[in-house]
Design a protein around this motif. Sequence first.
Motif, PDB file in Angstrom:
ATOM      1  N   THR A  14     -29.672   2.743  16.026  1.00  0.00           N
ATOM      2  CA  THR A  14     -29.964   3.644  14.914  1.00  0.00           C
ATOM      3  C   THR A  14     -29.557   2.929  13.635  1.00  0.00           C
ATOM      4  OG1 THR A  14     -29.573   5.591  16.296  1.00  0.00           O
ATOM      5  CG2 THR A  14     -29.559   5.927  13.919  1.00  0.00           C
ATOM      6  N   VAL A  15     -30.513   2.805  12.717  1.00  0.00           N
ATOM      7  CA  VAL A  15     -30.247   2.195  11.421  1.00  0.00           C
ATOM      8  C   VAL A  15     -30.463   3.248  10.349  1.00  0.00           C
ATOM      9  CG1 VAL A  15     -30.799  -0.181  12.102  1.00  0.00           C
ATOM     10  CG2 VAL A  15     -32.623   1.311  11.269  1.00  0.00           C
ATOM     11  N   GLY A  16     -29.776   3.092   9.241  1.00  0.00           N
ATOM     12  CA  GLY A  16     -29.926   4.093   8.205  1.00  0.00           C
ATOM     13  C   GLY A  16     -29.453   3.612   6.861  1.00  0.00           C
ATOM     14  N   VAL A  17     -29.814   4.403   5.854  1.00  0.00           N
ATOM     15  CA  VAL A  17     -29.379   4.125   4.492  1.00  0.00           C
ATOM     16  C   VAL A  17     -28.643   5.341   3.957  1.00  0.00           C
ATOM     17  CG1 VAL A  17     -31.199   2.446   3.989  1.00  0.00           C
ATOM     18  CG2 VAL A  17     -31.608   4.872   3.515  1.00  0.00           C
ATOM     19  N   HIS A  18     -27.645   5.070   3.123  1.00  0.00           N
ATOM     20  CA  HIS A  18     -26.890   6.098   2.418  1.00  0.00           C
ATOM     21  C   HIS A  18     -27.231   5.961   0.937  1.00  0.00           C
ATOM     22  CE1 HIS A  18     -23.384   6.907   5.417  1.00  0.00           C
ATOM     23  NE2 HIS A  18     -24.547   6.777   6.046  1.00  0.00           N
TER      24      HIS A  18
ATOM     25  N   VAL B  16     -26.107   2.589  11.816  1.00  0.00           N
ATOM     26  CA  VAL B  16     -25.293   3.781  11.614  1.00  0.00           C
ATOM     27  C   VAL B  16     -24.952   4.390  12.973  1.00  0.00           C
ATOM     28  CG1 VAL B  16     -26.156   4.341   9.303  1.00  0.00           C
ATOM     29  CG2 VAL B  16     -27.307   5.311  11.297  1.00  0.00           C
ATOM     30  N   HIS B  17     -23.879   5.145  12.996  1.00  0.00           N
ATOM     31  CA  HIS B  17     -23.492   5.861  14.213  1.00  0.00           C
ATOM     32  C   HIS B  17     -24.637   6.793  14.580  1.00  0.00           C
ATOM     33  CE1 HIS B  17     -21.418   8.718  16.822  1.00  0.00           C
ATOM     34  NE2 HIS B  17     -20.499   7.782  16.995  1.00  0.00           N
ATOM     35  N   ASN B  18     -25.005   6.834  15.852  1.00  0.00           N
ATOM     36  CA  ASN B  18     -26.196   7.574  16.268  1.00  0.00           C
ATOM     37  C   ASN B  18     -26.031   9.094  16.281  1.00  0.00           C
ATOM     38  OD1 ASN B  18     -24.669   7.884  18.558  1.00  0.00           O
ATOM     39  ND2 ASN B  18     -26.181   7.040  19.954  1.00  0.00           N
ATOM     40  N   GLN B  19     -24.851   9.602  15.997  1.00  0.00           N
ATOM     41  CA  GLN B  19     -24.657  11.051  15.919  1.00  0.00           C
ATOM     42  C   GLN B  19     -24.019  11.474  14.600  1.00  0.00           C
ATOM     43  OE1 GLN B  19     -22.498  12.106  19.449  1.00  0.00           O
ATOM     44  NE2 GLN B  19     -24.217  11.638  20.784  1.00  0.00           N
ATOM     45  N   LEU B  20     -23.114  10.665  14.100  1.00  0.00           N
ATOM     46  CA  LEU B  20     -22.440  10.994  12.846  1.00  0.00           C
ATOM     47  C   LEU B  20     -23.163  10.407  11.634  1.00  0.00           C
ATOM     48  CD1 LEU B  20     -18.756  10.338  13.989  1.00  0.00           C
ATOM     49  CD2 LEU B  20     -19.991  12.521  13.912  1.00  0.00           C
ATOM     50  N   PHE B  21     -23.976   9.377  11.856  1.00  0.00           N
ATOM     51  CA  PHE B  21     -24.765   8.697  10.825  1.00  0.00           C
ATOM     52  C   PHE B  21     -23.902   8.053   9.749  1.00  0.00           C
ATOM     53  CE2 PHE B  21     -27.274  11.954  12.855  1.00  0.00           C
ATOM     54  CZ  PHE B  21     -28.268  11.167  13.398  1.00  0.00           C
ATOM     55  N   THR B  22     -22.686   7.666  10.136  1.00  0.00           N
ATOM     56  CA  THR B  22     -21.791   6.948   9.238  1.00  0.00           C
ATOM     57  C   THR B  22     -22.052   5.458   9.344  1.00  0.00           C
ATOM     58  OG1 THR B  22     -20.123   6.934  10.988  1.00  0.00           O
ATOM     59  CG2 THR B  22     -19.952   8.684   9.323  1.00  0.00           C
ATOM     60  N   LEU B  23     -21.775   4.742   8.268  1.00  0.00           N
ATOM     61  CA  LEU B  23     -21.893   3.284   8.267  1.00  0.00           C
ATOM     62  C   LEU B  23     -20.692   2.691   9.000  1.00  0.00           C
ATOM     63  CD1 LEU B  23     -22.954   2.917   4.540  1.00  0.00           C
ATOM     64  CD2 LEU B  23     -24.406   2.461   6.519  1.00  0.00           C
ATOM     65  N   PRO B  24     -20.836   1.496   9.561  1.00  0.00           N
ATOM     66  CA  PRO B  24     -19.697   0.887  10.260  1.00  0.00           C
ATOM     67  C   PRO B  24     -18.600   0.475   9.279  1.00  0.00           C
ATOM     68  CG  PRO B  24     -21.541  -0.644  10.158  1.00  0.00           C
ATOM     69  CD  PRO B  24     -22.032   0.657   9.594  1.00  0.00           C
ATOM     70  N   ASP B  25     -17.386   0.372   9.786  1.00  0.00           N
ATOM     71  CA  ASP B  25     -16.262  -0.066   8.956  1.00  0.00           C
ATOM     72  C   ASP B  25     -16.482  -1.482   8.435  1.00  0.00           C
ATOM     73  OD1 ASP B  25     -14.952   2.347   9.321  1.00  0.00           O
ATOM     74  OD2 ASP B  25     -13.806   1.619  11.057  1.00  0.00           O
ATOM     75  N   GLU B  26     -17.008  -2.334   9.286  1.00  0.00           N
ATOM     76  CA  GLU B  26     -17.329  -3.718   8.909  1.00  0.00           C
ATOM     77  C   GLU B  26     -18.844  -3.867   8.916  1.00  0.00           C
ATOM     78  OE1 GLU B  26     -15.239  -6.237   8.080  1.00  0.00           O
ATOM     79  OE2 GLU B  26     -13.583  -4.796   8.198  1.00  0.00           O
ATOM     80  N   PRO B  27     -19.450  -4.342   7.820  1.00  0.00           N
ATOM     81  CA  PRO B  27     -20.910  -4.495   7.793  1.00  0.00           C
ATOM     82  C   PRO B  27     -21.407  -5.423   8.899  1.00  0.00           C
ATOM     83  CG  PRO B  27     -19.960  -4.808   5.607  1.00  0.00           C
ATOM     84  CD  PRO B  27     -18.816  -4.741   6.587  1.00  0.00           C
TER      85      PRO B  27
END
Length: 186
Positions: A65-69, A80-91
């Motif tokens: 799952t990829v995404g933009v904020h 991005v996390h596949n349920q929370l849609f947060t970006l990872p801590d480390e790119p």
Amino acid sequence: MPDGWFEYDGDLGETEHRFAEVLRVRAAAWRANPLDSRLDPPGAGLPLVASLDLTDPAAHCVILTVGVHLDGRILRGDEVHNQLFTLPDEPTSLAFTATGEPEELAARAADWFEAILRRPIVSCVWTLTRNLYLFADTGELVGGLDNRSFCSPVQLARLVATGHLDGERWADRRGYRQPDVVTRVR
């Protein structure tokens, strides 16, 4: 307006609405399933999030799952996390950041999603033990377990072309033997 792409419930502010409309128009030309996209209005501590699942239709699963904020005039994209849609801590190697007007940022996001959709992915299967997905152009693990290549590009090209290494020893970076099956997913 294109149906299905980045649908959302609720109201968006002017900036988010301008971004979403441009992104949806661009997505209408993609060769992917609109139902694999989602748009989440700002809330729960997150800015506007547009995300896209890369799937393996044969295995009926999401592999990445990829995404933009979008936060005002700043856009950040990555896995991005596949349920929370947060970006990872480390790119990861997929990460990018851009600034600009909403329409410019939507075009940048669309370019990024399109580039990811064009990347070939293969499934490497070890019978009874493990399945891994790799970007076929770099050998990098899809989902970036440790954000490093799994095998050399030369090995991967040979695997994708022939399904085996012509008798050469499989030498990945984790000690696995040659996969039993290599299948092009996308």
